[in-house]
Scaffold this motif. Structure first.
Motif, PDB file in Angstrom:
ATOM      1  N   SER A 219       0.770  -1.209   0.028  1.00  0.00           N
ATOM      2  CA  SER A 219       0.147   0.164   0.040  1.00  0.00           C
ATOM      3  C   SER A 219       0.845   1.095   0.047  1.00  0.00           C
ATOM      4  CB  SER A 219      -0.989   0.086   1.211  1.00  0.00           C
ATOM      5  OG  SER A 219      -0.428  -0.257   2.103  1.00  0.00           O
ATOM      6  N   TYR A 220       0.749   2.198  -0.510  1.00  0.00           N
ATOM      7  CA  TYR A 220       1.290   3.419  -0.863  1.00  0.00           C
ATOM      8  C   TYR A 220       0.853   4.736  -0.071  1.00  0.00           C
ATOM      9  CZ  TYR A 220       3.465   0.687  -4.566  1.00  0.00           C
ATOM     10  OH  TYR A 220       3.546  -0.395  -5.433  1.00  0.00           O
ATOM     11  N   GLU A 221       1.663   5.270   0.564  1.00  0.00           N
ATOM     12  CA  GLU A 221       1.161   6.529   1.291  1.00  0.00           C
ATOM     13  C   GLU A 221       2.325   7.472   1.068  1.00  0.00           C
ATOM     14  OE1 GLU A 221      -0.544   4.985   5.306  1.00  0.00           O
ATOM     15  OE2 GLU A 221       0.336   6.815   5.319  1.00  0.00           O
ATOM     16  N   PRO A 222       2.199   8.599   0.347  1.00  0.00           N
ATOM     17  CA  PRO A 222       0.989   8.698  -0.417  1.00  0.00           C
ATOM     18  C   PRO A 222       1.166   7.814  -1.686  1.00  0.00           C
ATOM     19  CG  PRO A 222       2.740  10.694  -0.757  1.00  0.00           C
ATOM     20  CD  PRO A 222       3.094   9.545   0.226  1.00  0.00           C
TER      21      PRO A 222
END
Lengths: 300, 150
Positions: A219-222
């Motif tokens: 999952s990417y943040e941002p």
């Protein structure tokens, strides 16, 4: 011919020179290995950042738009060359060799090449030879920190993003071992993560196993594109940092070799002069004896 | 769980941990073992790692990014805050310097003179030695040299 006393004086002064060059050789050897240790210590970061870069670049939504620092331009109208040399001389042909390979590169380019110099020797040579030098850096400390590199990376990335340059290259001397150095010109921007050969200081990421990296699910943040904005400039900084460290290791090893040669030459000179001195002494003794014998004969 | 903290310059921390706390750009996050895979950017702040034994360790970082996998956390930290203003100022200075040298020419290097003088001296010594070597052998014979005869 020189008298015994003159020769003694000369032998002593050459002995002093040999002492200085010998000390300089020892210091340079230790500095070279220190720079080499410093660049080896960047391996962990380089490998991981490279992996992450690959994963991000493969994500949908990134590939379609293309990160500007990763995307080659279709029309190339100008390029930059960052030339890394030393501030000080007494390093044999070290600076000359890297400048020659830079000049060869510039001549081979179809577009005008502007130069950013790191190190006084390169600056002086390039300006004297009439190249367009747009920025100069000197006094890179022996104990190099990434902070010393940031302004150089800043000029390269900013001007690249503002299209003042469509490609940025770096000319530096690759340290192989204490007696072998290779001047290289490699591409810095746009970053081509798949082109190992053309990439600056690729040896520090070439061992990274990239199989399956692109398919890893995170999952990417941002979102991936924004992450790339953080990762790519840091990777460029790292490449510059490694290149300057390689160049420093090369400079010190070149100086070590030059100083060792000077020390050997001094030793040879001392041998020759010692022989001369002994002959001079012998001759003065002989002539004194002849004087005495001649005097005694005259009396007798 | 394993945790590495590396900067562009070196490895700062590497070892077994119970938990890691990261200064994410979108808020602080605590990572425990078996966290789902994550890539995140980091802001200025502290990375706190808790080894299985002993006290928590704190590392101030200037930003960066991190990769989280179920059994491993890798923090790619900036060793200092990347102060844009300072870099831009130094970059501008480098440009101004270049402009000045391009117009005025490069300054004479005092070291250069010293080098030239030293190399002249070296050359002189070599010439002297070579000249002396080329002369006839100087070992005096019984007849002696011109000087000795007189």
């Amino acid at each position: 011919m020189a008298t015994e006393r003159e020769l003694n004086k000369r032998i002593k002064s050459i002995g002093n020179i040999a002492q200085v060059t010998g000390a300089l050789a020892a210091v340079s050897a230790s500095k070279a290995s220190k720079s080499q240790r410093q660049v080896e210590a960047t391996r962990a970061y380089a490998g991981k950042a490279f992996e992450i870069l690959h994963n991000l670049a493969a994500q949908p939504g990134v590939g379609s738009t293309g990160h500007p620092l990763l995307t080659a331009r279709e029309a190339i109208t100008g390029a930059y060359l960052i030339l890394i040399t030393s501030d000080r001389g007494l390093a044999g042909a070290y600076n000359t060799n890297v400048v020659i390979s830079a000049e060869k590169f510039i001549r081979a380019m179809d577009v005008p090449v502007k130069v950013i110099t790191v190190g006084r020797k390169g600056r002086d040579l390039m300006i004297r030879r009439g190249y367009d030098v747009i920025a100069t850096f000197d006094n890179m400390p022996d104990d190099l920190s990434i902070l010393d590199i940031l302004p150089i990376a800043r000029i390269a990335t900013n001007d690249y993003l503002e299209s003042k340059a469509d490609e940025v290259f770096i000319a530096y001397t690759d340290f192989v071992n204490l007696v072998t150095r290779i001047p290289r010109v490699k591409q810095l921007l746009p970053l081509k993560p798949l082109d190992f050969e053309g990439m600056a200081v690729a040896e520090y990421v070439s061992a990274v196993d990239l199989s399956g990296v692109s398919e890893r699910v995170y999952s990417y943040e941002p979102e991936p594109a924004a992450l790339l904005d953080v990762v790519v400039p840091r990777f460029t900084q790292l490449q510059l940092y490694q290149a300057v460290l390689e160049a420093q290791a090369s400079e010190h090893s070149a100086r070590m070799v030059a100083m060792n040669n000077a020390t050997d030459n001094a030793a040879e000179l001392i041998d020759i002069l010692t022989l001369e001195r002994n002959k001079a002494r012998q001759m003065s003794i002989t002539s004194e004896i002849l004087d005495i014998v001649g005097g005694a004969e005259a009396l007798g | 769980m394993y945790c590495d903290i590396v900067t562009q310059e070196k490895m700062v921390f590497s070892g077994e941990v119970k938990s890691v706390s990261l200064p994410g750009t979108e808020g602080r996050m605590g990572i425990l073992p078996n966290h789902s895979a994550l890539l995140t950017t980091l802001g200025f702040g502290e990375v706190i790692v808790h080894p299985p034994e002993g006290d928590e360790q704190y590392f101030a970082i200037g930003g960066g990014f991190a990769e989280v996998q179920p059994e491993k956390v890798i923090v790619l930290a900036d060793s200092a805050e990347q102060a844009d203003e300072i870099d831009i100022e130094r970059a501008e200075q480098a440009r101004t310097r270049a402009e000045k040298y391009m117009v005025e020419g490069v300054p004479e290097d005092p070291e250069r003179y010293a080098q030239i003088r030293a190399s002249l001296q070296r050359a002189q010594i070599r010439i002297d030695v070579a000249r002396r070597r080329r002369r006839k052998p100087m070992m005096p014979t019984l007849g002696g040299t011109e000087e000795a005869k007189n």
